[in-house]
Enzyme design. Structure first.
Site, PDB file in Angstrom:
ATOM      1  CG  HIS A  80      -1.614  -1.335   1.406  1.00 31.89           C
ATOM      2  ND1 HIS A  80      -1.147  -2.250   2.307  1.00 31.89           N
ATOM      3  CD2 HIS A  80      -2.657  -1.918   0.786  1.00 31.89           C
ATOM      4  CE1 HIS A  80      -1.887  -3.357   2.245  1.00 31.89           C
ATOM      5  NE2 HIS A  80      -2.800  -3.185   1.335  1.00 31.89           N
TER       6      HIS A  80
HETATM    7  S1  FES Z   1       1.933  -0.517   3.104  1.00 25.33           S
HETATM    8 FE1  FES Z   1       0.306  -1.880   3.648  1.00 25.33          FE
HETATM    9  S2  FES Z   1       1.451  -3.596   4.264  1.00 25.33           S
HETATM   10 FE2  FES Z   1       3.020  -2.225   3.792  1.00 25.33          FE
END
Ligand code: FES
Ligand code: HEM
Lengths: 424, 189
Positions: free
Chosen positions: B154
């Protein structure tokens, strides 16, 4: 009547002997034979029966898969490959089970949609609706744990990401996650307990389905007009009318199912799950199964970890209180010109969420997911409560028969004569 | 409250106190409390059985030889089923990490508080967002905007001190407990 025995109406002596001691046949006859059912069902009313068929298919294939599956990190992946290559018809069992999960969700999503469009969640069916939401939650838990069992890359990382959701809760979060894992990462203890629960939960679902149907048989079914049957002219016996209508839907269901299983068995899956789980390498793009994508999109729409988790759980929790958010006494959206538009937009919006949930967390998808998330919540928390007050519904028909029969079904006979129907 | 259980006019049986509501409430409460403790005592072993078992806890330490890791490179070792990142940091890495004001950090911590020897950073290679393994261990990997690690799941960015600088991750990469057994050998756990 002999004392202590049920007065059975069945002629066959064997059936009669059993039925007088345990009136199962009488019950089936009452609940599925003569059961008075609104005469105006459309095909959306097939999906409850289809959901039950799906559950039975999942349990049947699951029990047989378990005979060849090994719930151990060292063997799970290979045991599934063995099912695919060496076990007689193992490929069929597995493809039916994997695609059966998708079919189950398609059916249940349509079933829920039907309930939301025709206002089936409203009084007196609130509890029936809430039991349905419980089933939906249990299905999600079951499918999530099932997807972990083949122990591929998506299994492992899906399990990691989803169990880590609980770490968002302050103070206790870390302990909850360790407890869920039975260790310090998703590992053998996790796989073992997921298998145990994956085997158990479908039977719990079957129990809740029983309650769901018991509640349905107290209130009776809703119908596309959303008005109550007022007398015998508004209903027909369940058998043979709806047993045959359900069979038509069932055939279509099996055709779609067969196309998936025999022509595109991996279309709805993810290729990375054919790579054995590797705790040291995360796949570049983790996606859950398609039926979770709308909620995954809501999770990622929020830049804050706890906020995302709360919104995601909240998006389903809202379904529980839907009967109290929508204050309009009119059930069917056919007679609610504004809510109907808002709900059709909600439907499109749900597909948008599903789409962006499967895309990487980049622009423009992040922005789209934020707008869609906002509409999802606005529909429940602002639009429905507001329209319940200000919307002016269209006039409701006098009775079901008046609305759907050519000459209005003759004079209306009122509820006093609405005794159970004669045997069909 | 009047005593409802005894018919009016009849005296309580000899040797018993008059049955008052207070006494009845007490009995109800005591019984309920007893049952609750009983249920708790029965449920507890079931819940506890799902926590890490003794053999899982016993696997809790790993020894690592650092000598083969050249300057600027990193290795990943497995500890408790998780990857641990060990990076042999360059003086530039260290200088950059120490020059960053704490006010710019999402989860403020000095670089000094996160290492035992300046050139060796040891962190758990698990993104504090939802648990993916960030990229940045291999020389060919993307290291993110701060030349540390980048989480592809993410989009969280970490600096050479393993501190989160950007993205949904709320915390810095965790530092496991470890000890230097010799100058080039550590034990994690
Ligand atoms: S940014 Fe969501 S798990 Fe690493
Ligand atoms: C609500 C009903 C169920 C759902 C939604 C469900 C869902 C799933 C899913 C999505 C998978 C992964 C399929 C794959 O990609 O390979 C799976 C695997 C599995 N399930 Fe189920 N399942 C259900 C019921 C059951 C039952 C009742 C059993 C056992 C009695 C069972 C046993 C298994 C086994 C052994 C596997 C691993 C083999 C495989 O991956 O194909 N399932 N399940």
């Amino acid at each position: 009547m002999s004392i202590g025995l049920h007065n059975s109406e069945f002629k066959n002596p064997v059936i009669r002997w059993v039925d007088s001691r345990l009136p199962l046949f009488t019950m089936m006859q009452k609940e599925y034979g003569t059961f008075p059912t609104p005469r105006n069902f459309n095909y959306f009313w097939n999906f409850g029966a289809l959901a039950i068929v799906s559950l039975m298919i999942m349990i049947l294939t699951g029990v047989f898969l378990s005979m060849n599956y090994t719930a151990h990190t060292g063997y799970a992946f290979d045991s599934v490959e063995r099912i695919m290559r060496d076990v007689n018809y193992g490929w069929l069992l597995r493809y039916v089970h994997a695609n059966g999960a998708s079919m189950f969700f398609i059916v249940v999503y349509i079933h829920i949609w039907r309930g939301m469009y025709y206002g089936s969640y409203k009084a007196p069916r609130e509890l029936l609706w809430m039991l349905g939401v419980v089933i939906f939650l249990l299905m999600m838990a079951t499918a999530f744990m099932g997807y972990v069992l083949p122990w591929g890359q998506m299994s492992f990382w899906g399990a990691t990401v989803i169990t880590n959701l609980f770490s968002a809760f302050p103070l206790v979060g870390g302990h909850i996650v360790t407890w869920l894992w039975g260790g310090f990462s998703v590992d053998n203890p996790t796989l073992n307990r997921f298998f145990s629960l994956h085997y158990l939960l479908p039977f719990v679902i079957a129990g809740v389905v029983f309650l769901h149907i018991a509640a349905l048989h107290v209130t009776g079914s809703n119908n596309p007009l959303g008005i109550d049957p007022k007398g015998p002219q508004d209903t027909i016996p369940f058998h043979p009318y709806y047993t045959s209508k359900d069979s038509v839907g069932l055939m279509v269901y099996f055709i779609v199912f067969a196309v998936l299983v025999f022509f595109v068995p991996n279309m709805l899956g993810h290729a990375d799950n054919y790579i054995p789980a590797n705790p040291m390498v995360t796949p570049t793009h983790i996606v859950p199964e398609w039926y979770f994508l709308p909620y995954y999109a809501i999770l990622r729409a929020v830049p804050d970890k706890l906020g995302g988790v709360l919104l995601m759980f909240g998006s389903i929790a809202l379904l529980f209180v839907l009967p109290w958010l929508d204050g309009s006494p009119v059930r069917s959206m056919r007679f609610r010109p504004l809510s109907r538009i808002a709900f059709l937009l909600f439907t499109v919006n749900f597909f948008v969420l599903l789409y962006v949930g499967g895309k990487p967390a980049e622009e423009p998808f992040v922005t789209i997911s934020r707008f869609s998330t906002a509409y999802y919540f606005a529909y429940f928390l602002v639009i429905l409560p507001l329209l319940g007050r200000i919307e002016r519904p269209l006039p409701l028909p006098e009775s079901i028969a008046r609305a759907v029969l050519p000459r209005g079904g003759g004079p209306i006979r009122m509820a006093a004569t609405a005794k159970p129907m004669e045997k069909a | 409250m009047a005593d409802l259980a005894t018919p009016p006019g009849s005296a309580p049986p000899a040797g018993t106190a008059p049955d008052t509501g207070g006494r009845r409430d007490f009995l109800t409460l005591a019984t309920t409390a007893f049952a609750a403790v009983g249920v708790g005592a029965v449920v507890w072993p079931f819940i506890a059985s799902m926590n890490p078992s003794a053999d899982v806890l016993a696997l809790a330490s790993t020894e690592v030889d650092l000598a083969p890791v050249p300057l600027g490179q990193a290795i990943t070792v497995m500890w408790r089923g998780k990857p641990v990142f060990i990076r042999h940091r360059t003086p530039e890495n260290v200088a950059a990490a120490r020059a960053t004001p704490l006010s710019q950090l999402i989860d403020p911590a000095t670089d000094e508080s996160r290492v035992q020897k300046d050139e060796w950073l040891v962190v758990i290679g698990v993104c504090t967002h939802l648990g993916c393994v960030p990229l940045g261990q291999k020389p060919t990997d993307q290291r993110g905007e701060y030349d540390g690690w980048f989480c592809p799941c993410h989009g969280s960015h970490y600096d050479p001190s393993g501190r989160v600088r950007k993205g949904p991750a709320p915390l810095n990469l965790a530092v496991p407990s470890y000890t230097f057994m010799t100058d080039t050998k550590i034990r994690i756990g």
